[in-house]
Design an enzyme around this catalytic site. Sequence first.
Site, PDB file in Angstrom:
ATOM      1  N   GLY A   1       0.839  -1.199   0.000  1.00 26.56           N
ATOM      2  CA  GLY A   1       0.000   0.000   0.000  1.00 26.56           C
ATOM      3  C   GLY A   1       0.874   1.248   0.000  1.00 26.56           C
TER       4      GLY A   1
ATOM      5  N   GLN B   1       1.285   3.487   2.138  1.00 23.19           N
ATOM      6  CA  GLN B   1       2.013   3.710   3.396  1.00 23.19           C
ATOM      7  C   GLN B   1       2.637   2.408   3.916  1.00 23.19           C
ATOM      8  OE1 GLN B   1       2.863   6.433   4.821  1.00 23.19           O
ATOM      9  NE2 GLN B   1       1.543   7.986   3.880  1.00 23.19           N
ATOM     10  N   SER B   2       3.076   1.559   3.005  1.00 24.32           N
ATOM     11  CA  SER B   2       3.600   0.245   3.403  1.00 24.32           C
ATOM     12  C   SER B   2       4.925   0.319   4.167  1.00 24.32           C
ATOM     13  CB  SER B   2       3.789  -0.602   2.142  1.00 24.32           C
ATOM     14  OG  SER B   2       4.553  -1.754   2.433  1.00 24.32           O
ATOM     15  N   ASN B   3       4.940  -0.339   5.329  1.00 25.96           N
ATOM     16  CA  ASN B   3       6.194  -0.486   6.076  1.00 25.96           C
ATOM     17  C   ASN B   3       7.122  -1.455   5.359  1.00 25.96           C
ATOM     18  OD1 ASN B   3       5.458   0.991   8.558  1.00 25.96           O
ATOM     19  ND2 ASN B   3       3.922  -0.631   8.750  1.00 25.96           N
TER      20      ASN B   3
ATOM     21  N   VAL C   1       7.396  -2.076   2.138  1.00 25.50           N
ATOM     22  CA  VAL C   1       8.083  -1.484   0.983  1.00 25.50           C
ATOM     23  C   VAL C   1       9.220  -0.570   1.465  1.00 25.50           C
ATOM     24  CG1 VAL C   1       7.839   0.000  -1.044  1.00 25.50           C
ATOM     25  CG2 VAL C   1       6.059  -1.683  -0.527  1.00 25.50           C
TER      26      VAL C   1
END
Length: 336
Positions: free
Chosen positions: A78, A80-82, A84
């Site tokens: 997403g 706001q992916s942690n 990624v």
Amino acid sequence: MDDRLGYSDVLPRVELGNFPTSLVRLRNLEKRLGGPEIWIKRDDQTGLAIGGNKIRKLEYVLRQAIDQGVSHVLTVGGIQSNHVRSTMAAARVLGLSPVAVLGGKAPEVPTGNFLLTSLLADDVIISDSSNLMKAEQLMQERAEELKTEGHQPFTIPLGASTSVGAMGYVRAFEEFADQCEELRIEFSRIYHASGSGGTQAGLTVGKNLLGLETQILGVLVSKDDYFSCPTKILDLTLEIAKLLGRTDLTIKKEDIILVSGFEGAGYAISSPEGSQAIELLAKTEGILLDPTYTGKAFAALVDHIENGEIGKEERIVFWHTGGLPDLFSEGALIQS
Ligand SMILES: *Cc1c(COP(=O)(O)O)cnc(C)c1O
């Protein structure tokens, strides 16, 4: 295996984080809630680029990338992916070119993980749909393009929740069991946020390998079905067992406990209970949680204490999986 700590060495890994993470008691919170004994495992402090649980998984997954001699690392998540953000930082450490593929609408002014991912990556591709299947497809397309350009891309699926990635949490459980032994204590339960399921699968295998009784409760943070579900996690545990040559392990569906009711309005949308839980831990212990994962998981723990599901005589641990950059994103606005 010559000793009980051997399983995490079955597969090679690269070192990316600071381990062991600390395991500490939360006495102020205990006083506030009137028992039980509550501890926290600080995987928010795994080190690399604000840390979190993905660092442990990437130690195993990216070792495979290195061994294959790849040039680019692509992953998906997403906006706001942690996961990624963590992958982009890890690729930098290893001298590989990081490519992010994000699903959803980018904020006009970069915030939180999106800001950090933009800073760390060589290339950020945005799929306007929040359907992550579409983003997955874009990632595969970009990987194909890189190949035709003569590069060697390596793709990592959502949350790095493959059997190899989940080895990070088999290792984490071994680390935890060591700490328990040193402190001469045992825990009746572990609470943690469950997303793509790798954390829960790894912990469950670790627990079974060591023959401990600790209950592992994964708290759901979304009702979408590409997130955790018992059969998916169970399948993953069987795959890990196979990887370890331990097909004799008998992990049953009842071992996969998922707590629902704390998802709020949906993935990456803060919930009132989650916001209250974030405030409670901040104001009692000075420890920060995030609105997408750990705030919701912590809300479940607090609820289970308040409704008596957790006995006052128990000793429990909250496994903090990180996510701090998300406190600085739009979806996070505290609404308690
Ligand atoms: C990804 C993530 C989780 C969930 O872990 P899974 O292994 O995907 O289930 C929990 N907390 C945080 C902060 C995360 O980033």
